[in-house]
Scaffold this motif. Structure first.
Motif, mmCIF file in Angstrom:
data_model
loop_
_atom_site.group_PDB
_atom_site.id
_atom_site.type_symbol
_atom_site.label_atom_id
_atom_site.label_comp_id
_atom_site.label_asym_id
_atom_site.label_seq_id
_atom_site.Cartn_x
_atom_site.Cartn_y
_atom_site.Cartn_z
ATOM 1 N N CYS A 260 0.889 -1.164 0.000
ATOM 2 C CA CYS A 260 0.000 0.000 0.000
ATOM 3 C C CYS A 260 0.925 1.211 0.000
ATOM 4 C CB CYS A 260 -0.900 -0.011 1.229
ATOM 5 S SG CYS A 260 -1.893 1.488 1.441
ATOM 6 N N VAL A 261 1.038 1.892 -1.151
ATOM 7 C CA VAL A 261 2.081 2.894 -1.355
ATOM 8 C C VAL A 261 1.448 4.284 -1.474
ATOM 9 C CG1 VAL A 261 4.031 3.580 -2.789
ATOM 10 C CG2 VAL A 261 3.469 1.147 -2.536
ATOM 11 N N LEU A 262 1.800 5.176 -0.552
ATOM 12 C CA LEU A 262 1.298 6.542 -0.543
ATOM 13 C C LEU A 262 2.429 7.474 -0.113
ATOM 14 C CD1 LEU A 262 -2.125 5.776 1.176
ATOM 15 C CD2 LEU A 262 -1.817 6.466 -1.206
ATOM 16 N N LYS A 263 2.227 8.783 -0.304
ATOM 17 C CA LYS A 263 3.303 9.741 -0.056
ATOM 18 C C LYS A 263 3.004 10.582 1.171
ATOM 19 C CE LYS A 263 6.448 12.600 -2.803
ATOM 20 N NZ LYS A 263 6.647 13.300 -4.098
ATOM 21 N N ASN A 264 3.965 10.635 2.086
ATOM 22 C CA ASN A 264 3.855 11.444 3.296
ATOM 23 C C ASN A 264 4.843 12.593 3.191
ATOM 24 O OD1 ASN A 264 3.222 12.379 5.816
ATOM 25 N ND2 ASN A 264 4.219 10.722 6.945
ATOM 26 N N GLY A 265 4.369 13.759 2.732
ATOM 27 C CA GLY A 265 5.261 14.868 2.456
ATOM 28 C C GLY A 265 6.132 14.552 1.267
ATOM 29 N N PHE A 270 5.732 2.836 2.083
ATOM 30 C CA PHE A 270 5.391 1.529 1.535
ATOM 31 C C PHE A 270 4.925 0.638 2.690
ATOM 32 C CE2 PHE A 270 8.552 3.535 -1.046
ATOM 33 C CZ PHE A 270 8.351 3.136 -2.361
ATOM 34 N N TYR A 271 3.633 0.687 2.983
ATOM 35 C CA TYR A 271 3.086 -0.244 3.968
ATOM 36 C C TYR A 271 2.980 -1.624 3.314
ATOM 37 C CZ TYR A 271 1.708 3.730 6.924
ATOM 38 O OH TYR A 271 1.710 4.845 7.715
ATOM 39 N N ASN A 277 8.865 -16.804 10.392
ATOM 40 C CA ASN A 277 9.059 -18.253 10.440
ATOM 41 C C ASN A 277 8.123 -18.953 11.409
ATOM 42 O OD1 ASN A 277 10.958 -18.966 8.503
ATOM 43 N ND2 ASN A 277 12.698 -18.367 9.789
ATOM 44 N N HIS A 278 7.421 -18.184 12.223
ATOM 45 C CA HIS A 278 6.509 -18.757 13.201
ATOM 46 C C HIS A 278 5.056 -18.674 12.738
ATOM 47 C CE1 HIS A 278 9.976 -18.865 15.877
ATOM 48 N NE2 HIS A 278 10.203 -17.600 15.545
ATOM 49 N N GLY A 279 4.857 -18.210 11.511
ATOM 50 C CA GLY A 279 3.508 -18.146 10.968
ATOM 51 C C GLY A 279 2.707 -16.946 11.410
ATOM 52 N N VAL A 280 3.382 -15.899 11.906
ATOM 53 C CA VAL A 280 2.703 -14.680 12.350
ATOM 54 C C VAL A 280 2.793 -13.629 11.254
ATOM 55 C CG1 VAL A 280 2.647 -12.836 14.065
ATOM 56 C CG2 VAL A 280 3.211 -15.172 14.765
ATOM 57 N N ALA A 281 1.637 -13.041 10.887
ATOM 58 C CA ALA A 281 1.577 -12.003 9.859
ATOM 59 C C ALA A 281 1.213 -10.678 10.506
ATOM 60 C CB ALA A 281 0.561 -12.367 8.782
ATOM 61 N N ARG A 282 2.013 -9.654 10.219
ATOM 62 C CA ARG A 282 1.797 -8.328 10.803
ATOM 63 C C ARG A 282 2.194 -7.262 9.785
ATOM 64 N NH1 ARG A 282 6.005 -10.859 13.723
ATOM 65 N NH2 ARG A 282 4.887 -10.909 15.700
ATOM 66 N N ASP A 283 1.650 -6.053 9.939
ATOM 67 C CA ASP A 283 1.922 -4.975 8.994
ATOM 68 C C ASP A 283 3.208 -4.234 9.346
ATOM 69 O OD1 ASP A 283 -0.170 -5.499 7.339
ATOM 70 O OD2 ASP A 283 -1.498 -3.947 8.142
ATOM 71 N N LEU A 284 3.995 -3.954 8.291
ATOM 72 C CA LEU A 284 5.307 -3.326 8.418
ATOM 73 C C LEU A 284 5.372 -2.093 7.520
ATOM 74 C CD1 LEU A 284 7.358 -6.660 8.148
ATOM 75 C CD2 LEU A 284 6.587 -5.524 10.248
ATOM 76 N N LEU A 285 6.547 -1.465 7.451
ATOM 77 C CA LEU A 285 6.688 -0.232 6.677
ATOM 78 C C LEU A 285 8.099 -0.117 6.111
ATOM 79 C CD1 LEU A 285 5.477 2.621 5.914
ATOM 80 C CD2 LEU A 285 6.552 3.457 8.008
ATOM 81 N N ALA A 286 8.172 0.383 4.892
ATOM 82 C CA ALA A 286 9.425 0.860 4.313
ATOM 83 C C ALA A 286 9.184 2.281 3.826
ATOM 84 C CB ALA A 286 9.875 -0.041 3.167
ATOM 85 N N THR A 287 10.225 3.084 3.709
ATOM 86 C CA THR A 287 10.096 4.444 3.192
ATOM 87 C C THR A 287 11.198 4.693 2.172
ATOM 88 O OG1 THR A 287 11.462 5.342 4.993
ATOM 89 C CG2 THR A 287 9.075 5.340 5.309
#
Length: 354
Positions: A260-265, A270-271, A277-287
């Motif tokens: 999910c790519v949007l611009k902050n300023g 890049f959400y 490896n433990h099967g857990v899915a969570r939301d992260l971020l790159a910029t």
């Protein structure tokens, strides 16, 4: 399809690398302490669920929210699953919490080889600002969406393909033939293509997508981008995957998915979600300073909840939307109880719930 590396980006790398690095470092510094990006306050309930009505397109579950504003109201496209495959629905809301289902807007077609079982639209071109109004943007007089389709009956069976669809009213869509195929890509994506995010910037369309390296489990998923000037010819970026799997034991060592790519300023956000490896899915971020060079933040944007919560198993597949300077983070929430998974849509935001 050939690799694509714009000359302007090449010049930036050679001539403006220091400035770009400083901008990226600034964006990552903001992300590290959550400024402008974080949504720590969960609503704690599902805002949209499967209907549990046999025969309806979303009878078993709902997934992949995409939230936007239209004609003064709030809307969400979502993917419904009925045991056969995905179709796409629309919901409306006055407050971003209480949602009314408006019905199925993209139907599968038994006569079509591409969408015989599935047509999952996950994005419509909108304004690019993270804190913008979230309004849709017309291209050539029409709204442009993107869908994923899988060739087999059942839950994401086979190697998925990506295509575009267009509409003038959001209710009636012209579904085009697939424009991106896994077999024409690199080894990391030949197992099938997944969720799409479309960004229109400086006359180009950037089609972000995640893909898997093989159809049989276990597989890895990573995120890349294809670029077009005319919505007809797409060229994959030579630097794909742009969001790759992290090292062992990192939160995205297995999956780096659902961009999910949007611009902050001046910083692109890049959400995405990671699977560990433990099967857990969570939301992260790159910029990043541009759309092709994201750098990962080390902060988790949205983590799973405790046992018994709506997102005790997965908190993933982000859709970001802002209203009255509050950032809303819609996501697919999955709980697990007595070996049974329940999949729906929930929301978190940047300010406490009153």
């Amino acid at each position: 399809m050939t690799s694509y590396l714009p000359g302007r980006i090449r010049r930036r790398e050679f001539c403006g690398g220091i400035a770009a690095t400083l901008l990226t470092d600034f964006g990552n510094a903001q992300a590290k302490d959550g400024r402008g990006f974080a949504t720590p306050y969960k609503y704690g309930k599902l805002v949209l669920s499967g209907s549990n009505v046999p025969g309806e397109f979303d009878s078993m579950s709902v997934d992949d929210p995409f939230v936007f504003s239209f004609n003064g109201g709030f809307y969400m496209t979502y993917v419904g699953f009925d045991g056969i495959g995905y179709q796409t629905g629309l919901a409306s809301s006055a407050d971003l919490v209480n949602w009314k289902k408006e019905g199925c807007i993209l139907h599968r077609d038994e006569k079509s080889a591409a969408i015989k079982y599935n047509v999952a639209m996950t994005w419509i071109v909108r304004d690019n600002a993270l804190y913008g109004p979230g309004q849709l943007t017309r291209i050539g007089g029409k709204y442009v969406g993107a869908y994923t389709a899988y060739p087999g009956s059942g839950y994401e069976q086979g190697a998925g393909v990506i295509g575009l669809c267009r509409s003038t009213d959001l209710s009636h869509w012209q579904i085009e033939e697939p424009c991106l195929l896994p077999q024409s890509g690199a080894p990391w994506e030949q197992g099938g293509l997944y969720k799409i995010c479309l960004v229109h910037d400086e006359g180009k369309l950037y089609l972000f997508y995640n893909a898997k390296n093989r159809t049989a489990q276990p597989w890895n998923e990573q995120t890349g981008v294809a670029i077009s000037h005319d919505l007809k010819t797409w060229q994959r970026f030579s630097g794909n995957p742009t969001i790759a799997n992290g090292p062992p034991e990192s939160p995205d060592c297995r999956f780096a998915s659902n961009p999910c790519v949007l611009k902050n300023g001046k910083v692109w956000a890049f959400y995405y979600f990671g699977l560990d490896n433990h099967g857990v899915a969570r939301d992260l971020l790159a910029t990043g300073p541009d759309l092709l060079h994201p750098q990962k933040s080390d902060q988790i944007m949205l983590d799973v909840g405790p046992p018994g919560s709506v997102d005790s198993a997965y908190a993933h597949k982000p859709s970001m939307f802002a209203h009255q300077s509050i950032l809303y983070h819609f996501y697919c929430a999955v709980s697990k109880q007595d070996g049974k998974y329940t999949r729906g849509i929930s929301v978190a935001r940047s300010q406490p719930w009153s």
